[in-house]
Design a protein around this motif. Structure first.
Motif, PDB file in Angstrom:
ATOM      1  N   ALA A  35      -6.523 -11.025   6.019  1.00  0.00           N
ATOM      2  CA  ALA A  35      -5.665  -9.845   5.904  1.00  0.00           C
ATOM      3  C   ALA A  35      -5.235  -9.613   4.457  1.00  0.00           C
ATOM      4  CB  ALA A  35      -4.441 -10.013   6.793  1.00  0.00           C
ATOM      5  N   ALA A  36      -5.002 -10.700   3.720  1.00  0.00           N
ATOM      6  CA  ALA A  36      -4.634 -10.561   2.309  1.00  0.00           C
ATOM      7  C   ALA A  36      -5.745  -9.874   1.533  1.00  0.00           C
ATOM      8  CB  ALA A  36      -4.329 -11.938   1.706  1.00  0.00           C
ATOM      9  N   ARG A  37      -6.993 -10.279   1.793  1.00  0.00           N
ATOM     10  CA  ARG A  37      -8.123  -9.631   1.114  1.00  0.00           C
ATOM     11  C   ARG A  37      -8.230  -8.162   1.513  1.00  0.00           C
ATOM     12  NH1 ARG A  37     -10.855 -14.391   2.740  1.00  0.00           N
ATOM     13  NH2 ARG A  37     -11.988 -13.213   4.340  1.00  0.00           N
ATOM     14  N   ALA A  38      -7.993  -7.892   2.783  1.00  0.00           N
ATOM     15  CA  ALA A  38      -8.105  -6.520   3.262  1.00  0.00           C
ATOM     16  C   ALA A  38      -7.048  -5.621   2.618  1.00  0.00           C
ATOM     17  CB  ALA A  38      -7.971  -6.484   4.780  1.00  0.00           C
ATOM     18  N   ILE A  39      -5.831  -6.110   2.519  1.00  0.00           N
ATOM     19  CA  ILE A  39      -4.752  -5.324   1.918  1.00  0.00           C
ATOM     20  C   ILE A  39      -5.021  -5.118   0.427  1.00  0.00           C
ATOM     21  CG2 ILE A  39      -2.319  -5.365   1.295  1.00  0.00           C
ATOM     22  CD1 ILE A  39      -2.800  -4.625   4.195  1.00  0.00           C
ATOM     23  N   ALA A  40      -5.470  -6.174  -0.266  1.00  0.00           N
ATOM     24  CA  ALA A  40      -5.746  -6.052  -1.701  1.00  0.00           C
ATOM     25  C   ALA A  40      -6.854  -5.049  -1.965  1.00  0.00           C
ATOM     26  CB  ALA A  40      -6.123  -7.412  -2.279  1.00  0.00           C
ATOM     27  N   GLY A  41      -7.857  -5.018  -1.083  1.00  0.00           N
ATOM     28  CA  GLY A  41      -8.986  -4.138  -1.298  1.00  0.00           C
ATOM     29  C   GLY A  41      -8.820  -2.746  -0.738  1.00  0.00           C
ATOM     30  N   HIS A  42      -7.729  -2.494  -0.006  1.00  0.00           N
ATOM     31  CA  HIS A  42      -7.519  -1.173   0.589  1.00  0.00           C
ATOM     32  C   HIS A  42      -7.333  -0.134  -0.512  1.00  0.00           C
ATOM     33  CE1 HIS A  42      -6.695   1.561   3.826  1.00  0.00           C
ATOM     34  NE2 HIS A  42      -5.499   1.869   3.358  1.00  0.00           N
ATOM     35  N   ARG A  43      -8.053   0.953  -0.409  1.00  0.00           N
ATOM     36  CA  ARG A  43      -8.083   1.912  -1.523  1.00  0.00           C
ATOM     37  C   ARG A  43      -6.771   2.653  -1.719  1.00  0.00           C
ATOM     38  NH1 ARG A  43     -12.738   5.951  -0.523  1.00  0.00           N
ATOM     39  NH2 ARG A  43     -13.718   4.187   0.512  1.00  0.00           N
ATOM     40  N   THR A  52       1.380   1.117  13.025  1.00  0.00           N
ATOM     41  CA  THR A  52       0.157   1.740  13.538  1.00  0.00           C
ATOM     42  C   THR A  52      -0.855   1.975  12.432  1.00  0.00           C
ATOM     43  OG1 THR A  52       1.409   2.826  15.294  1.00  0.00           O
ATOM     44  CG2 THR A  52      -0.778   3.702  14.790  1.00  0.00           C
ATOM     45  N   GLU A  53      -0.398   2.524  11.286  1.00  0.00           N
ATOM     46  CA  GLU A  53      -1.310   2.783  10.177  1.00  0.00           C
ATOM     47  C   GLU A  53      -1.844   1.474   9.575  1.00  0.00           C
ATOM     48  OE1 GLU A  53       1.676   6.184  10.251  1.00  0.00           O
ATOM     49  OE2 GLU A  53       1.744   3.996  10.383  1.00  0.00           O
ATOM     50  N   LEU A  54      -0.976   0.473   9.514  1.00  0.00           N
ATOM     51  CA  LEU A  54      -1.405  -0.824   8.970  1.00  0.00           C
ATOM     52  C   LEU A  54      -2.457  -1.479   9.860  1.00  0.00           C
ATOM     53  CD1 LEU A  54       2.086  -2.139   7.846  1.00  0.00           C
ATOM     54  CD2 LEU A  54       0.178  -1.625   6.328  1.00  0.00           C
ATOM     55  N   ARG A  55      -2.306  -1.335  11.169  1.00  0.00           N
ATOM     56  CA  ARG A  55      -3.278  -1.941  12.091  1.00  0.00           C
ATOM     57  C   ARG A  55      -4.640  -1.262  11.990  1.00  0.00           C
ATOM     58  NH1 ARG A  55      -1.596  -3.034  18.115  1.00  0.00           N
ATOM     59  NH2 ARG A  55      -3.579  -4.163  17.933  1.00  0.00           N
ATOM     60  N   ALA A  56      -4.673  -0.065  11.460  1.00  0.00           N
ATOM     61  CA  ALA A  56      -5.954   0.632  11.302  1.00  0.00           C
ATOM     62  C   ALA A  56      -6.783   0.053  10.160  1.00  0.00           C
ATOM     63  CB  ALA A  56      -5.711   2.118  11.064  1.00  0.00           C
ATOM     64  N   ILE A  57      -6.156  -0.783   9.319  1.00  0.00           N
ATOM     65  CA  ILE A  57      -6.889  -1.431   8.232  1.00  0.00           C
ATOM     66  C   ILE A  57      -7.662  -2.614   8.819  1.00  0.00           C
ATOM     67  CG2 ILE A  57      -6.685  -2.666   6.036  1.00  0.00           C
ATOM     68  CD1 ILE A  57      -4.051  -1.155   5.577  1.00  0.00           C
ATOM     69  N   PRO A  58      -8.971  -2.651   8.682  1.00  0.00           N
ATOM     70  CA  PRO A  58      -9.755  -3.763   9.240  1.00  0.00           C
ATOM     71  C   PRO A  58      -9.248  -5.110   8.729  1.00  0.00           C
ATOM     72  CG  PRO A  58     -11.206  -2.016   8.485  1.00  0.00           C
ATOM     73  CD  PRO A  58      -9.827  -1.651   8.011  1.00  0.00           C
ATOM     74  N   GLY A  59      -9.065  -6.048   9.658  1.00  0.00           N
ATOM     75  CA  GLY A  59      -8.587  -7.377   9.295  1.00  0.00           C
ATOM     76  C   GLY A  59      -7.095  -7.561   9.433  1.00  0.00           C
ATOM     77  N   SER A  63       0.461  -8.710  14.788  1.00  0.00           N
ATOM     78  CA  SER A  63       1.505  -9.578  14.254  1.00  0.00           C
ATOM     79  C   SER A  63       1.606  -9.463  12.737  1.00  0.00           C
ATOM     80  CB  SER A  63       1.239 -11.032  14.653  1.00  0.00           C
ATOM     81  OG  SER A  63       2.204 -11.895  14.082  1.00  0.00           O
ATOM     82  N   ILE A  64       0.456  -9.439  12.065  1.00  0.00           N
ATOM     83  CA  ILE A  64       0.467  -9.326  10.596  1.00  0.00           C
ATOM     84  C   ILE A  64       0.979  -7.955  10.179  1.00  0.00           C
ATOM     85  CG2 ILE A  64      -0.992  -9.326   8.536  1.00  0.00           C
ATOM     86  CD1 ILE A  64      -2.783 -11.358   9.951  1.00  0.00           C
ATOM     87  N   ALA A  65       0.569  -6.907  10.880  1.00  0.00           N
ATOM     88  CA  ALA A  65       1.045  -5.554  10.554  1.00  0.00           C
ATOM     89  C   ALA A  65       2.558  -5.477  10.676  1.00  0.00           C
ATOM     90  CB  ALA A  65       0.375  -4.539  11.467  1.00  0.00           C
ATOM     91  N   GLU A  66       3.106  -6.119  11.686  1.00  0.00           N
ATOM     92  CA  GLU A  66       4.561  -6.094  11.874  1.00  0.00           C
ATOM     93  C   GLU A  66       5.271  -6.797  10.725  1.00  0.00           C
ATOM     94  OE1 GLU A  66       4.884  -7.880  15.699  1.00  0.00           O
ATOM     95  OE2 GLU A  66       4.632  -5.976  16.786  1.00  0.00           O
ATOM     96  N   LYS A  67       4.713  -7.895  10.262  1.00  0.00           N
ATOM     97  CA  LYS A  67       5.325  -8.615   9.130  1.00  0.00           C
ATOM     98  C   LYS A  67       5.243  -7.770   7.859  1.00  0.00           C
ATOM     99  CE  LYS A  67       4.619 -13.384  10.714  1.00  0.00           C
ATOM    100  NZ  LYS A  67       4.054 -13.074  12.044  1.00  0.00           N
ATOM    101  N   ILE A  68       4.097  -7.102   7.654  1.00  0.00           N
ATOM    102  CA  ILE A  68       3.967  -6.251   6.468  1.00  0.00           C
ATOM    103  C   ILE A  68       4.979  -5.106   6.523  1.00  0.00           C
ATOM    104  CG2 ILE A  68       2.439  -4.678   5.220  1.00  0.00           C
ATOM    105  CD1 ILE A  68       0.084  -6.386   6.219  1.00  0.00           C
ATOM    106  N   ALA A  69       5.095  -4.476   7.677  1.00  0.00           N
ATOM    107  CA  ALA A  69       6.050  -3.376   7.822  1.00  0.00           C
ATOM    108  C   ALA A  69       7.475  -3.855   7.586  1.00  0.00           C
ATOM    109  CB  ALA A  69       5.911  -2.760   9.211  1.00  0.00           C
ATOM    110  N   GLU A  70       7.782  -5.053   8.061  1.00  0.00           N
ATOM    111  CA  GLU A  70       9.115  -5.628   7.847  1.00  0.00           C
ATOM    112  C   GLU A  70       9.375  -5.795   6.353  1.00  0.00           C
ATOM    113  OE1 GLU A  70      11.593  -9.756   8.866  1.00  0.00           O
ATOM    114  OE2 GLU A  70       9.602  -9.405   9.746  1.00  0.00           O
TER     115      GLU A  70
END
Length: 577
Positions: A35-43, A52-59, A63-70
């Motif tokens: 997930a760290a690689r996916a977030i770093a590489g997201h354009r 919801t938008e975070l979960r659309a990012i592959p990887g 649970s990870i999306a909820e932590k990022i949103a938090e």
């Protein structure tokens, strides 16, 4: 300024390490690393995105999306703070030591109570680690070397971090009334691989409003010193930025002076003294009368001393002044010279973007050709199979020329085994357009064994490019030890190109290797090693490293037309050997 993506990437990587330190399941660690690689590489910048938008990012799972949103809404993540509280900060610092990962750091803490780098060094010196499984004399030697690397790199920024920070500051100051010119100077302008602090230069007749605006930037955590000519601040992450404001007529002299390096400037000032001149950040003056001679542009300053303008990456007192006097400065390769990229990845292995997304982004960069080189099966964690690779090849062939006429090459990044062998038999390798071969394991072999390993890889007629030569990761993993002159001789003899890997924590081969390899007639490939669409742009750092190594376009195979490149990839010298 860093995007929210970069902050979240660091947070997720930290949590993956914390899970390892606390005995968390391996699959969860890998999920957070992915997930760290996916977030770093997201354009796009993820700031403001919901679950919801975070979960659309592959990887990125629920649970990870909820932590990022938090984190994005509150600046904290309760689960991560709880994990931090369970592990002393000193133990977390152990994981920053090159060659010492979270599992070994956890073992040291739980079995010996070691909770700081200093305690670890003391334990090694008193031989307290000898009874622990996996901690022999060689491991101790590697750890001590890792500690040296960690301490030596303390407080220094990687090139990409420094560039993004400098460009943010330059953009903010350039927009101010009264700012005539603004840029960064120092070691960053020379493309040094790490940067200790940033030097920002402004030309203005009214410095005080510029200084005041600089002190009030949102990144400022502390004002170290401030005056009419220079202000120094420290960011929240501890980086120092020095701002100097000079009169517009002094711009050229100041830019030359503050770009450095010190050794280069000493040579230039010596030339000035011999010509009965005096050179400072304000201009080139007559030594007797004090009259200003030139100061507005760097070109004027160098020309008055009988020199052509010397590109900043060369200014290290490594022969550039003498070459300039002889009229032999190289025409350095530039990013605009690159016709393609020969080392990239997709989400078939450890990339985070699809084949189509990578091709579209490469075509948008104006490339004439582009190679897809996903990992081979000996890097087991990537789960590559013959069937997957052949299916990708069919897809690549179908998409060839579909993106603005760009030719698409099908390749792979092979793993150089400890004995110098690579993945797949010759008949399978023959189906690839281009093969990059790199070391991904067994980093602590002896010098002789490592040299033989690399030479044998070069001698393989299906290996076209030797990838990230030393395997180093700046500040985290030391380089392998080899007789690189022997390796360079093998590259030249077999027609194997040497990669300049553009990842900011690699920049491998480094400039010193390039300078040495050129003497043997080695050719080079400047590659992004991109694992995401965003990574494609980091090729600028590889170009800067190539410039520091004095490379010209003709020495770089991915500046060549495709017909010439394909002829090189046939490796005739290897077949004749």
């Amino acid at each position: 300024m860093a995007r929210a993506n970069d902050e979240v990437e660091a947070l997720l990587r930290e949590y993956a390490d914390l899970l390892a330190l606390t005995g968390g399941e391996a699959f969860k660690q890998r999920a957070y690393e992915k997930a760290a690689r996916a977030i770093a590489g997201h354009r796009d910048d993820i700031a403001g995105l919901g679950v919801t938008e975070l979960r659309a990012i592959p990887g990125v799972g629920k649970s990870i999306a909820e932590k990022i949103a938090e984190y994005l809404t509150s600046g904290r993540v309760a689960a991560i703070e709880e994990a931090r509280a369970r592990i002393p900060a000193g133990v977390r610092a152990l994981t920053e030591i090159p060659t010492l990962g979270p599992k070994k750091a956890a073992l040291l803490y739980h079995d010996l109570g070691i909770s700081s780098v200093d305690e670890l060094v003391d334990a090694i010196q008193s031989e307290r680690l000898r009874d622990l499984k996996g901690f022999g004399p060689k491991t101790e030697e590697n750890i001590l070397h890792g500690v040296e690397l960690l301490r030596a790199s303390g407080g220094r920024m990687l090139l990409d971090v420094a560039t993004e920070l400098a460009e943010h500051v330059v953009a903010r100051l350039s927009a101010l009334p009264g700012c005539v010119r603004c840029t960064y100077a120092g070691s960053l302008r020379r493309f040094r691989e790490t940067v200790g602090d940033l030097d920002i230069l402004v030309a203005s007749d009214d410095p005080e409003p510029i200084m005041a605006a600089f002190r009030e930037l949102d990144l400022v955590a502390e004002v170290i010193a401030s005056g009419p000519k220079k202000t120094s601040i420290r960011t929240a992450k501890g980086f120092q930025i020095d701002l100097r404001v000079v009169p517009p007529d002094s711009w050229g002299a100041a830019l030359q002076y503050f770009t450095g390096s010190q050794a280069h400037n000493v040579r230039i000032r010596e030339m000035a003294v011999r010509a009965k001149l005096k050179l400072s950040e304000y201009g080139l003056f007559d030594a007797e009368s004090g009259a200003l001679i030139v100061s507005k542009t760097e070109e004027e300053v160098y020309a008055r001393l009988g020199l052509p303008w010397i590109p900043p990456p060369l200014r290290e007192d490594r022969g550039e002044v003498d070459a300039a006097l002889r009229g032999e400065l190289p025409e350095l390769v530039g990013e605009q010279d690159l016709r393609g990229d020969l080392h990239t990845h997709t989400d078939l292995t450890d990339g985070v973007a699809s084949l189509e997304e990578m091709l579209e982004a490469a075509a948008a960069r104006g490339y004439a050709y582009y190679a897809v080189t996903d990992h081979a099966p000996n890097l087991v964690m990537q789960r590559m199979t013959d069937e997957k690779m052949l299916a990708q090849r069919e897809r690549v062939r179908a998409l060839d020329r579909a993106y603005r006429g760009m030719r698409v090459l099908h390749g792979t990044e092979l793993n150089i085994d400890p004995d110098g062998g690579v993945d797949w038999p010759p008949e399978f390798l023959a189906g690839f357009d281009v093969c990059v071969a790199s070391v991904h394991s067994a980093f602590t072999q002896s010098r002789a064994d490592t040299t033989r390993r690399l030479v044998r890889a070069c001698e393989n007629p299906h290996v076209h490019i030797l990838g990230h030569l030393t395997g180093r990761q700046i500040g985290h993993r030391p380089p392998i030890d080899a007789d690189f002159d022997e390796v360079f001789r093998a590259c030249a003899r077999t027609g194997t190109a040497l990669e300049v890997n553009s990842f900011a924590d690699r920049l491998d081969a480094r400039d010193e290797h390039i300078l040495r390899a050129r003497r043997y007639g080695v050719k080079f490939a400047i590659d992004s090693d991109a694992h995401s669409v965003r990574n494609l742009a980091q090729i600028r750092y590889g170009v800067g490293t190539a410039q520091r190594g004095w490379l010209t376009p003709d020495e770089v195979i991915n500046t060549w037309p495709l017909t010439r490149l394909r002829a090189f990839l046939k490796k005739p010298s290897a077949r004749e050997a």
